[in-house]
Design a protein around this motif. Structure first.
Motif, mmCIF file in Angstrom:
data_model
loop_
_atom_site.group_PDB
_atom_site.id
_atom_site.type_symbol
_atom_site.label_atom_id
_atom_site.label_comp_id
_atom_site.label_asym_id
_atom_site.label_seq_id
_atom_site.Cartn_x
_atom_site.Cartn_y
_atom_site.Cartn_z
ATOM 1 N N GLY A 194 0.814 -1.211 0.000
ATOM 2 C CA GLY A 194 0.000 0.000 0.000
ATOM 3 C C GLY A 194 0.851 1.266 0.000
ATOM 4 N N PRO A 195 0.215 2.425 -0.048
ATOM 5 C CA PRO A 195 0.959 3.691 -0.123
ATOM 6 C C PRO A 195 1.863 3.939 1.084
ATOM 7 C CG PRO A 195 -1.398 4.087 0.232
ATOM 8 C CD PRO A 195 -1.250 2.651 -0.132
ATOM 9 N N LEU A 196 1.415 3.584 2.296
ATOM 10 C CA LEU A 196 2.261 3.786 3.475
ATOM 11 C C LEU A 196 3.480 2.868 3.419
ATOM 12 C CD1 LEU A 196 -0.346 4.184 6.359
ATOM 13 C CD2 LEU A 196 1.047 5.959 5.281
ATOM 14 N N GLY A 197 3.257 1.624 2.994
ATOM 15 C CA GLY A 197 4.363 0.687 2.877
ATOM 16 C C GLY A 197 5.374 1.155 1.847
ATOM 17 N N ARG A 198 4.887 1.643 0.710
ATOM 18 C CA ARG A 198 5.795 2.113 -0.342
ATOM 19 C C ARG A 198 6.583 3.332 0.120
ATOM 20 N NH1 ARG A 198 1.534 1.629 -5.404
ATOM 21 N NH2 ARG A 198 1.568 -0.665 -5.585
ATOM 22 N N SER A 254 7.299 4.115 3.259
ATOM 23 C CA SER A 254 8.271 3.665 4.255
ATOM 24 C C SER A 254 9.472 3.006 3.589
ATOM 25 C CB SER A 254 7.613 2.672 5.228
ATOM 26 O OG SER A 254 6.530 3.280 5.902
ATOM 27 N N GLU A 255 9.211 2.206 2.567
ATOM 28 C CA GLU A 255 10.299 1.524 1.850
ATOM 29 C C GLU A 255 11.212 2.543 1.168
ATOM 30 O OE1 GLU A 255 10.732 -2.349 -1.024
ATOM 31 O OE2 GLU A 255 8.997 -1.023 -1.330
ATOM 32 N N LYS A 256 10.599 3.560 0.566
ATOM 33 C CA LYS A 256 11.394 4.589 -0.113
ATOM 34 C C LYS A 256 12.269 5.342 0.881
ATOM 35 C CE LYS A 256 11.055 8.444 -3.354
ATOM 36 N NZ LYS A 256 10.138 9.292 -4.172
ATOM 37 N N LEU A 257 11.671 5.699 2.021
ATOM 38 C CA LEU A 257 12.448 6.424 3.041
ATOM 39 C C LEU A 257 13.562 5.543 3.590
ATOM 40 C CD1 LEU A 257 9.548 8.198 4.961
ATOM 41 C CD2 LEU A 257 11.215 9.264 3.423
ATOM 42 N N TYR A 258 13.282 4.251 3.744
ATOM 43 C CA TYR A 258 14.300 3.322 4.240
ATOM 44 C C TYR A 258 15.456 3.225 3.248
ATOM 45 C CZ TYR A 258 16.469 -1.020 5.829
ATOM 46 O OH TYR A 258 17.367 -1.962 6.252
#
Length: 260
Positions: free
Chosen positions: A250-254, A256-260
């Protein structure tokens, strides 16, 4: 008279019972029921686990051995340390002695707990806190494993040494400490290994060193028990492109992944 002589586990989901028949009781259909109990005495509050019906061949005069396959393995349950086998559980046969139909064996639990990489080489106190909590919850032995100093060195093979130390500590507990606590010949020992981060590799290697039920390295009393691993945020035990995280699609997961 039907008399229960002994009972034990052959593996985590198979129970063996040995009993005697003093006068042929063919034509009857008594049950043997397996229960989990807080003590060695049977009462209606005990938890039934499985059962089998005795046939004519099981009810001739003499001693008999019967195996009962349970639908589920005997899990670690310190609140119910005993496994009972109750002969003629439904009272189908009138006997001269109704007090000798129950056999029991005890399940002991030995745990070992360890940490992972400690950059400062300092042993984390949560390991001892965890072993104390396990003891407070009914585990018979809980061993803290300290390899903090070694974990901080950039050297191969140190987790293997820690695993060897854990294996030796568990083996000694089963072969020396538990007999002093009353471990009997029909009793069974469960082993629970708990490791955090790189400690997951330690407990995995220790499990390999202990081996399966037929391994000569496995203490005899634990061959019919569980060997359970709990991995807390385990670190991969291999170098290379191993994913160290997971993210939702989902958008929050994506994000978070980008920020990580």
């Amino acid at each position: 008279d039907l008399a229960m002589l002994a009972t034990t586990a052959l593996d985590p989901s198979t129970i063996s019972v040995r009993y005697s028949v003093s006068e042929a009781a063919t034509g009857q259909s008594p049950l043997v029921v397996i229960y989990r109990s807080a003590d060695a005495a049977f009462d209606p509050g005990d938890t039934p686990l499985g059962q089998t019906t005795l046939g004519n061949a099981d009810l001739t005069v003499g001693q008999h051995t019967k195996t009962i396959a349970l639908p589920n393995a005997l899990e670690i349950n310190p609140s119910k340390k005993f496994v009972l086998a109750v002969l003629d559980a439904g009272g189908a046969i009138g006997e001269t002695d109704e007090t000798n139909n129950v056999g029991a064996f005890r399940k002991y639990t030995v745990a070992a707990v360890t940490h992972g990489y400690q950059a400062d080489g300092v042993y984390p106190t949560w390991v001892t806190d965890t072993t104390n909590a396990l003891l407070a919850n009914g585990y018979d032995i809980a061993i803290p494993i300290d390899w903090a100093q070694a974990s901080s060195y950039p050297t191969n093979g140190l987790s293997t040494l820690a695993a060897q130390g854990m294996t030796q500590a568990v083996t000694t507990a089963i072969t020396t400490a538990l007999p002093a606590q009353g471990l009997g010949p029909n009793d069974v020992v469960d082993i629970h290994l708990i490791g955090h981060s790189r400690g997951g590799g330690v407990v995995s290697q220790a499990a390999n060193f202990l081996g399966g039920p037929t391994s000569s390295s496995r203490p005899a009393a634990s061959k019919a028990g569980l060997l359970k691993l709990t991995l807390l945020d385990p670190h991969p035990a291999a170098n290379g492109p191993v994913p160290l995280y997971s993210a939702s699609v989902g958008p929050l997961g994506r994000l978070s992944e980008k920020l990580y």
